[in-house]
Design an enzyme around this catalytic site. Sequence first.
Site, PDB file in Angstrom:
ATOM      1  N   GLY A 438      55.729  28.208  18.561  1.00  0.00           N
ATOM      2  CA  GLY A 438      56.725  27.189  18.831  1.00  0.00           C
ATOM      3  C   GLY A 438      56.095  25.829  18.868  1.00  0.00           C
ATOM      4  N   GLY A 441      53.504  25.812  21.887  1.00  0.00           N
ATOM      5  CA  GLY A 441      52.450  26.789  22.090  1.00  0.00           C
ATOM      6  C   GLY A 441      52.543  27.944  21.129  1.00  0.00           C
ATOM      7  CB  THR A 442      50.296  29.783  19.435  1.00  0.00           C
ATOM      8  OG1 THR A 442      50.359  28.493  18.849  1.00  0.00           O
ATOM      9  CG2 THR A 442      50.313  30.822  18.348  1.00  0.00           C
ATOM     10  CG  ASP A 558      64.434  27.407  28.149  1.00  0.00           C
ATOM     11  OD1 ASP A 558      65.571  27.082  27.736  1.00  0.00           O
ATOM     12  OD2 ASP A 558      63.444  27.485  27.411  1.00  0.00           O
TER      13      ASP A 558
END
Length: 766
Positions: A438, A441-442, A558
Amino acid sequence: MHAPEKMIFAALVVVLLFPATVGATAMQPAETCLRRCGNIDIPYPFGVGSGCHLETGDWTFSLSCNRTADGRHRLYNYQIEVLDMSVRRGQLRIYSLINPWCYNATTGGMNSQNNWWYNMSITNFRINDALNRFTVVGCNSLAYIRSLNETADRYMTGCMAMCPGVGRLENGSCAGVGCCQTAIPSGLNAYQISFEEKFNNTGDTAGFSPCSYAVLVEAAAFDFRTTYVTTDEFVVANDRQVPLVLDWAIGNKTCDEAKGNASAYACVSGNSECVDSKYGRGKGYLCNCSAGYDGNPYLLNGCHDINECEDKSVRYPCSVPGTCVNTMGGYNCVCPRKTSGNAYSGTCEEDKSQLGWQIAIGVSVGVIILIAAASCAYMVFAKRRLAKIKREYFKQHGGLSLFDEMRSRQGLSFTLFTQEELEEATGRFDERNVIGKGANGTVYKGTTKDGEVVAIKKCRLASERQQKEFGKEMLIVSQINHRYIVKLYGCCLEVEVPMLVYKYIPNGTLYGLIHGRRDRDRDVPRIPFTARLKIAHQTAEALSYLHSWASPPIIHGDVKTSNILLDQDYTAKVSDFGASTLAPTDEAQFVTFVQGTCGYLDPEYMRTCKLTDKSDVYSFGVVLLELLTCRKALNLEELEEEKYLSSQFLLVVGENRLEEMLDPQIKDETSIEVLEQAAELAKQCLEMLGENRPTMREVAEELDRLSKLAQHPWGRQESAELEALLLRGCGSASPTTYSGHSGIQLGSTRNISFSDTAYIGIKSPR
Ligand SMILES: *[C@@H]1O[C@H](CO)[C@@H](O)[C@H](O)[C@H]1NC(C)=O
Ligand SMILES: *[C@@H]1O[C@H](CO)[C@@H](O)[C@H](O)[C@H]1NC(C)=O
Ligand SMILES: *[C@@H]1O[C@H](CO)[C@@H](O)[C@H](O)[C@H]1NC(C)=O
Ligand SMILES: *[C@@H]1O[C@H](CO)[C@@H](O)[C@H](O)[C@H]1NC(C)=O
Ligand SMILES: *[C@@H]1O[C@H](CO)[C@@H](O)[C@H](O)[C@H]1NC(C)=O
Ligand SMILES: *[C@@H]1O[C@H](CO)[C@@H](O)[C@H](O)[C@H]1NC(C)=O
Ligand SMILES: *[C@@H]1O[C@H](CO)[C@@H](O)[C@H](O)[C@H]1NC(C)=O
Ligand SMILES: *[C@@H]1O[C@H](CO)[C@@H](O)[C@H](O)[C@H]1NC(C)=O
Ligand SMILES: *[C@@H]1O[C@H](CO)[C@@H](O)[C@H](O)[C@H]1NC(C)=O
C-alpha cells in the site's frame, strides 16, 4: 670437419700458443740473492753478484757489498760508493767527491791540481739535473763544470763565490757570498770540474780562507756553513763526499722496441707499464707499476695493489663522510647508506630519492595500516553505532516500558523480534514474499524460527508520537486475544519504523471475497446470506470486544472490508486496528487527523475531528451495506449521488426502493423481512449523529439474532458447498463450473490487502 683440416687447426693452435706459454720472460733474481747491504736495501734490478741483478752488459745494476776496515758495509757500483737506490723513481744516489783547491803555505801558492774528471763509464746513468747543483765554496773562487762529450755539445758553466767581508757570510745561504750554486744541463754523464786560476786563495784571502771547493751535489743534501769557508769542515765533516742523484734506465731502447724482445723486456710484473726514459730516445726505459699498484715491476707479480684506504702514508683518500673501499688498482669512495654525493672530495648528502622512497614506502605502509585500523575501528564503530541506533529506536518506541511490562506479566504471548529475526523470516524482505502493498507500507509473508507463518507489516512512516507510544500501545494490543481478531504476535522496535508481526491469515480479505471478480454480471450472486451474516456478526463481535475490553476503548478507526481477513473456514479476523486507535483520554490527545478510508469515514468525525467508538459503528454500517449489496463503498465511476454507497443507500431507503440495491442473490435466499431488518440495522449504523447509532455490542446482538432467523428456514449449509459459493464471489460465474477444490490454497495465494492506513488513527497535527 675433415681430418686434414683438423690437423691444420691443431697446428695453428700450437703455433699461436707457443710464444705465450714458452716465451721467456726476463731473468729473475734467485731467492738467495743479497737484498740488503749494511742498512741499504738492494731492490732488483740491482743486485750483488751474478744472477742477482739485471744483466745489461755493463755495471749498471751490478753492485758489490764490501766490508770496510771499520766494519761498516759499503755498497759500490763499480768504484762508486752507493747511498741508496729507488726503483719507483728510477734513481740511484752515489757519493760525489768534493774537489778542494787550497793555498800551500809551503810553496806560497795554490796546489797544482785544479781540475778533475768524472766518467760514469756507464751509459745508463744520467746526472739528475733537477735535484743536483754545481756548488762552489770559497772567497775568491770561480769554478767550471763541463760535459765530456768529445763529439759535440760541449757544455760548460761556471759559478763564482766571493767574500766581500767575512762578516757577511750567512749559514744556509748559498747565493754568491762564500758559496755559489748553479744548475747543470740535462743528460750529463761524464764531466770535468776545474778552477779558474786567476781567482785563487793567495794574497789576503789565504789568511782566513785557504781553500776553495767545487762539487756536483744533491741540492737538498747541501747546507752551507760559514765555517766551510774559513775551515776545512766541509771536507772533514762529509768525509770528502756528498750525495749525488743519478737517474738510471734499462738498456738503450724505447719501450716499444723493448717489448719486441720479451726475453729481454724488464717490465715483467702484471699491472706494470713501461715508461720511456725522460732523456730521450736511445736512453732506455723504466718500468712502473700501474696506477693503484705498488711494488717492483721488474719482478714477476712484483706490483701489488695499493690499499689506498689503509695507506697510512697518504691522506685518507675519501671525504670524511665517505667510506673508502679498496679495489684492485684503485679504491672507491662511497657515501654512507642513505646518502649520495661526491665521497671523493665533496660531501655526502642525505639521499633525497632514497629518502623519497623510504618516505613513500613508510607512508604507504602507514596508510595501509591506518586504513586497516580505520576499517577495523569503523566496523567496530559501525557495529556499536548500529547497536546504539537499535537501542535508541527500541527506547524511542517505548520498548523499555514494554519490556518491563512483559517481564512483570508472566505468560504474555508477545514477542519482541529483532531486526535480524525478521530479515531471516522474510528472506531479507524479498520481493517474492510481498503479500500486500500500500501507500504506507508493505506486508511480507514470513516464517519465524518457531515455524509460525506470519505476516510482517513494514510501514514507511510513523509520526513522533506514534513512535513514542508504540511500545505501550503494542502492550495493550498484544493482550487482545479474540478469536475474530488477527493475533498480533509481536513487533520489532529496534528499527526506525516499528514492524508488526501478525498471525498469517490465509484466505484473503472480505473485500476480495465480495469484489474479487470484476465482471459486471450480478445475476448470479454466490455468497449465501447466512455466510454474510456470519462474517458481519463476527466482525461486530470483534469490534464490540475492542470497544469494551479496555478503558479507554480501543477504536479501530479504519473498519472496512479490506481490513477483515478470512481464515481457512472463512471466520472473520479483524485486522489492522493498529496500535494507535486507543481512544484519546484528554483533549490534547485528540485525534486531529485520521486518514481513514473514503467511503467508510464517519461524517461526524469529519465534522468534529473526534474519533469515537461510534465512528467504527458507522464504518461497520458501510461494511454491512457492502455485504447486502455487493457494491463497493466508493464507486468513482458512478454519478455524484451514487458514488458513496452509504449516501446512495440512505437515498434509496428514504424512497423505499431498498430492493433495487440489494444483491439479487440474497433476495432469492432470504426472506425480505430479514433483509429489511439487516438494512435497518445498517441504516442505524449510518446515522449522522454518533449518539443515535447503536453500540457495537447492540449491532452484534442484532446480527446474531438475524443470523439465527436467516438460518432457520434453510438450516446449515454444507461447508464444502459454502466454500464453493464463497469462492465465486458476488456475481461470479455459475457454480456448476466449480470443480470442488479446497478454497484454502486459493485463498492463500490471494494478496492480503492491508489497509494503507494502519495504526495511523492518531497523528500529530502538521
Ligand atoms: C769490493 O770488493 C771486491 C771484491 O770483494 C773488489 O773487487 C772491489 O774492488 C771492491 N771495491 C772497492 C771499492 O773497494
Ligand atoms: C805543498 O807543496 C809541496 C811541494 O809541492 C808539497 O810537498 C806539500 O805536500 C804541499 N803541502 C800541502 C799541505 O799540500
Ligand atoms: C769514460 O769511460 C769509458 C769507459 O771506461 C771510456 O770508454 C771513455 O772514453 C771515457 N770517457 C772519457 C771522456 O774519459
Ligand atoms: C755527446 O753529444 C752527442 C751529440 O749531441 C750525443 O748524442 C751524445 O749522447 C753526447 N755524449 C755525452 C756523453 O753526453
Ligand atoms: C754557522 O754555523 C756554524 C756551525 O755549523 C757556526 O759555528 C757558525 O758560527 C755559524 N755562523 C754564523 C754566521 O752564524
Ligand atoms: C793568483 O792570482 C794572481 C792574480 O789574481 C796571479 O797573479 C797569480 O799568478 C795567481 N796564482 C796562481 C798560482 O795561479
Ligand atoms: C745498445 O746497447 C747494446 C748493448 O747492450 C749495443 O750493442 C748497442 O750498440 C747499443 N746501441 C746504441 C745505439 O747505443
Ligand atoms: C733478446 O734478448 C736476449 C737476451 O738479452 C738476447 O740474447 C737476444 O739476442 C735478443 N733478441 C733480439 C731479437 O734482440
Ligand atoms: C710511475 O707511475 C706513477 C703513478 O703511477 C708516477 O707518479 C710516476 O712518476 C711514474 N714513474 C715514472 C718513472 O714514470
